[in-house]
Structure formats: structure tokens, C-alpha cells
Design a protein around this motif. Sequence first.
Motif, mmCIF file in Angstrom:
data_model
loop_
_atom_site.group_PDB
_atom_site.id
_atom_site.type_symbol
_atom_site.label_atom_id
_atom_site.label_comp_id
_atom_site.label_asym_id
_atom_site.label_seq_id
_atom_site.Cartn_x
_atom_site.Cartn_y
_atom_site.Cartn_z
ATOM 1 N N ARG A 211 2.488 1.533 -3.405
ATOM 2 C CA ARG A 211 1.507 1.919 -4.410
ATOM 3 C C ARG A 211 1.325 3.446 -4.423
ATOM 4 O O ARG A 211 1.245 4.067 -5.480
ATOM 5 C CB ARG A 211 0.184 1.208 -4.118
ATOM 6 N N LYS A 212 1.277 4.045 -3.238
ATOM 7 C CA LYS A 212 1.137 5.499 -3.149
ATOM 8 C C LYS A 212 2.362 6.204 -3.718
ATOM 9 O O LYS A 212 2.240 7.208 -4.427
ATOM 10 C CB LYS A 212 0.912 5.924 -1.698
ATOM 11 N N GLN B 190 0.834 -1.209 0.000
ATOM 12 C CA GLN B 190 0.000 0.000 0.000
ATOM 13 C C GLN B 190 0.870 1.260 0.000
ATOM 14 O O GLN B 190 0.599 2.206 -0.743
ATOM 15 C CB GLN B 190 -0.936 -0.008 1.213
#
Length: 104
Positions: free
Chosen positions: A48-49, A45
Amino acid sequence: MEISDKLKLLGDRTRLTILGLLKDKEWCVCDLVEILNMSQPGVSQHLRKLKAQGIVNETRRGQWVYYSLNVEDKPYIQAVLDELPDTQTLLSLLKPNYTPADCD
């Protein structure tokens, strides 16, 4: 506005640590999971950012994804990274007895 969005990502300790680790080499997600003592979805996560803002590149090799920095055209991020400890120092703080996982 674009610069502020990218710099906002650096306000998170985990993402900043990931970028610090990526200063010297690319890392596999499996290694980052071990070093950061986080779940694979949690690490993914954060990555991904960072990828969405163009700060990291990803390369798939088999089932694993490797990440590297993409800050050559972002001197404002490079300036922040220059102030972070090198990879060895970060590793010694996070995982003193770390040995890379066999991700292949």
C-alpha cells in the motif's frame, strides 16, 4: 521532496525485497506472503505504501491482487533496483524450496 519520499520507502528491507522480486515479474500477494513469511495484512501494508508513492501498480484478478513495478519514469529507483540480486537469487536466499501458491 517527492524523490526523497520515494527513496525513503526503499530504506525498509522488506519493501526493498518486494521491489527486488518485482524486477522480473508481477507477483500475487499470496506468493509474497509465502516468500516473505509474513502475514497478508503485513505484506499488504508495505505494498500500500509503495502504491501510494506510485512505485508499484496493482491489478485485481478475482479475490487476489497482483503487483508489478511502475518505475519507468523513476530512474533514481531503477538505479537502486539494478543493484539488487535478480529474482532467482532472492528466492534462493529467502525460500530455497519455494513453489508458487495456487492463488486462483
